[in-house]
Design a protein around this motif. Structure first.
Motif, PDB file in Angstrom:
ATOM      1  N   PRO A  90     -15.243 -17.175  52.813  1.00  0.00           N
ATOM      2  CA  PRO A  90     -16.357 -16.780  53.683  1.00  0.00           C
ATOM      3  C   PRO A  90     -16.354 -15.297  54.061  1.00  0.00           C
ATOM      4  N   TYR A  91     -15.160 -14.691  54.161  1.00  0.00           N
ATOM      5  CA  TYR A  91     -15.120 -13.279  54.563  1.00  0.00           C
ATOM      6  C   TYR A  91     -15.705 -12.385  53.461  1.00  0.00           C
ATOM      7  N   THR A  92     -15.542 -12.798  52.215  1.00  0.00           N
ATOM      8  CA  THR A  92     -16.166 -12.076  51.106  1.00  0.00           C
ATOM      9  C   THR A  92     -17.677 -12.039  51.292  1.00  0.00           C
ATOM     10  N   ARG A  93     -18.228 -13.192  51.634  1.00  0.00           N
ATOM     11  CA  ARG A  93     -19.673 -13.267  51.890  1.00  0.00           C
ATOM     12  C   ARG A  93     -20.062 -12.389  53.081  1.00  0.00           C
ATOM     13  N   GLN A  94     -19.262 -12.398  54.125  1.00  0.00           N
ATOM     14  CA  GLN A  94     -19.574 -11.601  55.307  1.00  0.00           C
ATOM     15  C   GLN A  94     -19.639 -10.109  54.969  1.00  0.00           C
ATOM     16  N   CYS A  95     -18.719  -9.652  54.114  1.00  0.00           N
ATOM     17  CA  CYS A  95     -18.716  -8.234  53.718  1.00  0.00           C
ATOM     18  C   CYS A  95     -20.007  -7.876  52.991  1.00  0.00           C
ATOM     19  N   ILE A  96     -20.471  -8.764  52.139  1.00  0.00           N
ATOM     20  CA  ILE A  96     -21.714  -8.510  51.401  1.00  0.00           C
ATOM     21  C   ILE A  96     -22.911  -8.560  52.346  1.00  0.00           C
ATOM     22  N   GLU A  97     -22.919  -9.519  53.253  1.00  0.00           N
ATOM     23  CA  GLU A  97     -24.020  -9.630  54.212  1.00  0.00           C
ATOM     24  C   GLU A  97     -24.107  -8.390  55.098  1.00  0.00           C
ATOM     25  N   GLU A  98     -22.961  -7.869  55.511  1.00  0.00           N
ATOM     26  CA  GLU A  98     -22.957  -6.667  56.340  1.00  0.00           C
ATOM     27  C   GLU A  98     -23.420  -5.449  55.537  1.00  0.00           C
ATOM     28  N   ALA A  99     -23.047  -5.381  54.259  1.00  0.00           N
ATOM     29  CA  ALA A  99     -23.529  -4.287  53.401  1.00  0.00           C
ATOM     30  C   ALA A  99     -25.054  -4.349  53.256  1.00  0.00           C
ATOM     31  N   MET A 100     -25.590  -5.566  53.158  1.00  0.00           N
ATOM     32  CA  MET A 100     -27.047  -5.704  53.031  1.00  0.00           C
ATOM     33  C   MET A 100     -27.766  -5.488  54.360  1.00  0.00           C
ATOM     34  N   ARG A 101     -27.032  -5.585  55.452  1.00  0.00           N
ATOM     35  CA  ARG A 101     -27.636  -5.196  56.731  1.00  0.00           C
ATOM     36  C   ARG A 101     -27.809  -3.682  56.783  1.00  0.00           C
ATOM     37  N   LEU A 102     -26.734  -2.962  56.463  1.00  0.00           N
ATOM     38  CA  LEU A 102     -26.783  -1.507  56.502  1.00  0.00           C
ATOM     39  C   LEU A 102     -27.709  -0.934  55.427  1.00  0.00           C
ATOM     40  N   TYR A 103     -27.689  -1.546  54.252  1.00  0.00           N
ATOM     41  CA  TYR A 103     -28.471  -1.034  53.127  1.00  0.00           C
ATOM     42  C   TYR A 103     -29.238  -2.176  52.459  1.00  0.00           C
ATOM     43  N   PRO A 104     -30.278  -2.684  53.110  1.00  0.00           N
ATOM     44  CA  PRO A 104     -31.023  -3.812  52.515  1.00  0.00           C
ATOM     45  C   PRO A 104     -31.715  -3.384  51.222  1.00  0.00           C
ATOM     46  N   PRO A 105     -31.445  -4.064  50.109  1.00  0.00           N
ATOM     47  CA  PRO A 105     -32.097  -3.687  48.843  1.00  0.00           C
ATOM     48  C   PRO A 105     -33.624  -3.652  48.969  1.00  0.00           C
ATOM     49  N   VAL A 106     -34.198  -4.662  49.639  1.00  0.00           N
ATOM     50  CA  VAL A 106     -35.645  -4.643  49.913  1.00  0.00           C
ATOM     51  C   VAL A 106     -35.805  -3.993  51.289  1.00  0.00           C
ATOM     52  N   TYR A 107     -35.955  -2.681  51.280  1.00  0.00           N
ATOM     53  CA  TYR A 107     -35.890  -1.930  52.534  1.00  0.00           C
ATOM     54  C   TYR A 107     -37.222  -1.864  53.258  1.00  0.00           C
ATOM     55  N   VAL A 108     -38.317  -2.118  52.566  1.00  0.00           N
ATOM     56  CA  VAL A 108     -39.627  -2.301  53.202  1.00  0.00           C
ATOM     57  C   VAL A 108     -40.327  -3.483  52.548  1.00  0.00           C
ATOM     58  N   ILE A 109     -41.118  -4.207  53.339  1.00  0.00           N
ATOM     59  CA  ILE A 109     -41.928  -5.315  52.835  1.00  0.00           C
ATOM     60  C   ILE A 109     -43.372  -5.032  53.212  1.00  0.00           C
ATOM     61  N   ASP A 110     -44.264  -5.176  52.248  1.00  0.00           N
ATOM     62  CA  ASP A 110     -45.677  -4.881  52.501  1.00  0.00           C
ATOM     63  C   ASP A 110     -46.493  -6.158  52.621  1.00  0.00           C
ATOM     64  N   ARG A 111     -47.511  -6.115  53.453  1.00  0.00           N
ATOM     65  CA  ARG A 111     -48.479  -7.202  53.575  1.00  0.00           C
ATOM     66  C   ARG A 111     -49.838  -6.622  53.944  1.00  0.00           C
ATOM     67  N   VAL A 112     -50.906  -7.372  53.617  1.00  0.00           N
ATOM     68  CA  VAL A 112     -52.263  -7.016  54.030  1.00  0.00           C
ATOM     69  C   VAL A 112     -52.881  -8.240  54.701  1.00  0.00           C
ATOM     70  N   SER A 113     -53.575  -8.024  55.821  1.00  0.00           N
ATOM     71  CA  SER A 113     -54.113  -9.155  56.585  1.00  0.00           C
ATOM     72  C   SER A 113     -55.421  -9.659  55.983  1.00  0.00           C
ATOM     73  N   LEU A 114     -55.645 -10.952  56.093  1.00  0.00           N
ATOM     74  CA  LEU A 114     -56.857 -11.584  55.558  1.00  0.00           C
ATOM     75  C   LEU A 114     -57.935 -11.736  56.618  1.00  0.00           C
ATOM     76  N   ALA A 115     -57.567 -11.582  57.892  1.00  0.00           N
ATOM     77  CA  ALA A 115     -58.523 -11.720  58.991  1.00  0.00           C
ATOM     78  C   ALA A 115     -58.074 -10.835  60.157  1.00  0.00           C
ATOM     79  N   ASP A 116     -59.014 -10.545  61.069  1.00  0.00           N
ATOM     80  CA  ASP A 116     -58.666  -9.795  62.278  1.00  0.00           C
ATOM     81  C   ASP A 116     -57.589 -10.547  63.049  1.00  0.00           C
ATOM     82  N   GLU A 117     -56.738  -9.797  63.739  1.00  0.00           N
ATOM     83  CA  GLU A 117     -55.707 -10.453  64.539  1.00  0.00           C
ATOM     84  C   GLU A 117     -55.212  -9.503  65.629  1.00  0.00           C
TER      85      GLU A 117
END
Length: 443
Positions: A305-332
């Motif tokens: 499990p600690y191996t996984r934790q090290c990878i999860e923490e690396a992806m917190r600091l440097y998330p490969p998907v660093y931005v996510i885009d969306r467009v709205s379909l209706a007013d909100e």
């Protein structure tokens, strides 16, 4: 009454155009720190983009009200023209139908059958790791991740040269797409000069290459129980299989998304371990007795499990998907602010994952924060694979692969690096510029 959101002017964007082209993250951070967790950017022609690192807003868009949001044309048109119309680049009913078809290939039971194939590919690639001198691990991890996807898809041993060509094409076309996205004022020139046409031809070459490999499998009549077999056997509700063009697009997207984000996360993980000897030693104590010649990979992976934790923490600091885009379909109305239909959102995972409101000492590498006892604490503001119905379909595949690689390397080598800081290179995903690491065999 909420104050109106600040809009960063088009002139400010133009003045910072060189910085934004090279690395937009410092520009984003400056604006977040100046204007708060949500602000707008005028990108010209009457168009604005909403930037946010607000955890509740991001969860609302990705999970609670996901039906009101589609991926923007950045992916459904700009990216799709190079890698096809598939899970990553589609919306609505088309996406739902194909998600339903592709997802079974990544169920836990199916992945269990792929783990041995994955491990064989990993161990073969790790034999090429140079020892006792610093090397840039990013290209090494890129080659490794590409071969793992290739073997998991095709189970073939004679496709390395064709896979190298495919890898080169995906890299070249990504660089072109980045230019289009960050220099929209030059799009007319890219079209007129034939530059885009040339890159579309590269994309067609990639499709022809994959078509030939798929045809070889069909002609052979063999069943190998790999990802390609699962996709060939997938059926629509009326019992018909995917058309060849659609199958090629799905495979191309699996290659592009499946190898790149994994290579990035592995490179950052290895670099961070090289900078933290005490954490690396703790990880070594966990993996030193792991047997990589096993019939029960799920049990083996569950024992580190600690191996996984090290990878999860690396992806917190440097998330490969660093931005996510969306467009709205209706007013909100969100957080007291009204947004019109077709509002374009860019949600910064990089900023969210380092937000001081949520993380204690956010810039530090501390795998302990992802102890399984506390992981639910972060479910509202940790999204390394996205969130909601569009969470990455291959998230478990990627995590298992990364755990195998990190555990194998730390078991055999001590990692060190002379580089004090990693230089970021945000393209479609968050890459490191260069990651020098020295692999010293353990005695």
């Amino acid at each position: 009454m909420h104050k109106p959101l600040v809009t960063v002017s088009q002139l400010t964007v133009f003045k910072n155009r060189k910085r934004i082209l090279g690395n937009p993250l410092p520009f984003h951070r400056e604006n977040f720190e100046k204007y708060g967790d949500t602000f707008m950017v005028n990108i010209g022609m009457g168009n604005t983009v909403v930037f946010t690192r607000n955890a509740q807003t991001i969860k609302h868009i990705l999970q609670k009200n996901h039906k009101n949001y589609h991926k923007s044309s950045l992916q459904t048109k700009d990216l799709a023209k190079y890698i096809g119309q598939g899970l990553l680049t589609s919306n609505g009913d088309f996406w739902r139908v194909h998600r339903r078809m592709v997802q079974p290939a990544f169920h836990r039971k199916k992945l269990e059958g792929l783990l041995e194939i994955m491990n064989e590919a990993i161990q073969t690639e790790l034999q090429e790791v140079p020892m006792n001198r610093e090397v840039d691990v990013f290209p090494l991890m890129g080659d490794l991740a590409f071969q793992v996807v290739a073997k998991s898809l095709f189970s073939a041993g004679d496709i390395r040269n064709r896979m190298r060509k495919l890898q080169d094409i995906t890299t070249i076309n990504q660089m072109m797409l980045i230019k289009e996205m960050r220099q929209p004022y030059l799009k007319w020139w890219f079209q007129l000069s034939g530059t885009i046409g040339r890159h579309l031809n590269y994309a067609e070459d990639a499709r022809k290459l994959l078509d030939a490999i798929i045809q070889e499998r069909v002609d052979s009549g063999e069943e190998k129980d790999d990802l390609l077999d699962m996709l060939l056997q997938a059926r629509y509700e009326d019992g018909t299989p995917m058309k060849r063009r659609q199958l090629i697009d799905e495979v191309l997207i699996l290659f592009t998304a499946g190898h790149e984000t994994t290579a990035n996360a592995l490179s950052f993980s290895l670099y961070l371990l090289s900078q933290h000897p005490a954490i690396q030693e703790k990880l070594f104590q966990e993996v030193k007795a792991v047997n990589f010649d096993t019939d029960d990979w799920m049990q083996t992976l569950g024992s580190i499990p600690y191996t996984r934790q090290c990878i999860e923490e690396a992806m917190r600091l440097y998330p490969p998907v660093y931005v996510i885009d969306r467009v709205s379909l209706a007013d909100e109305t969100i957080d007291g602010h009204h947004f019109k239909k077709r509002s374009v959102w860019l949600m910064s995972m990089y900023e969210l994952h380092q937000h001081e409101d949520f993380w204690d000492r956010p810039k530090e590498f501390r795998p302990e924060r992802f102890d399984p006892k506390h992981k639910k604490d972060f479910s509202d503001y940790y999204f390394p694979f996205g969130a909601g119905p569009r969470m990455c379909v291959g998230n478990n595949f990627a995590m298992y692969e990364m755990m195998m690689v990190v555990a194998s390397l730390v078991q055999k080598y001590t990692l060190s690096s002379s580089q004090a800081e990693v230089v970021l290179n945000p393209l479609i995903s968050l890459k490191p510029e260069k990651v020098p690491v020295k692999f010293t065999p353990r005695k």
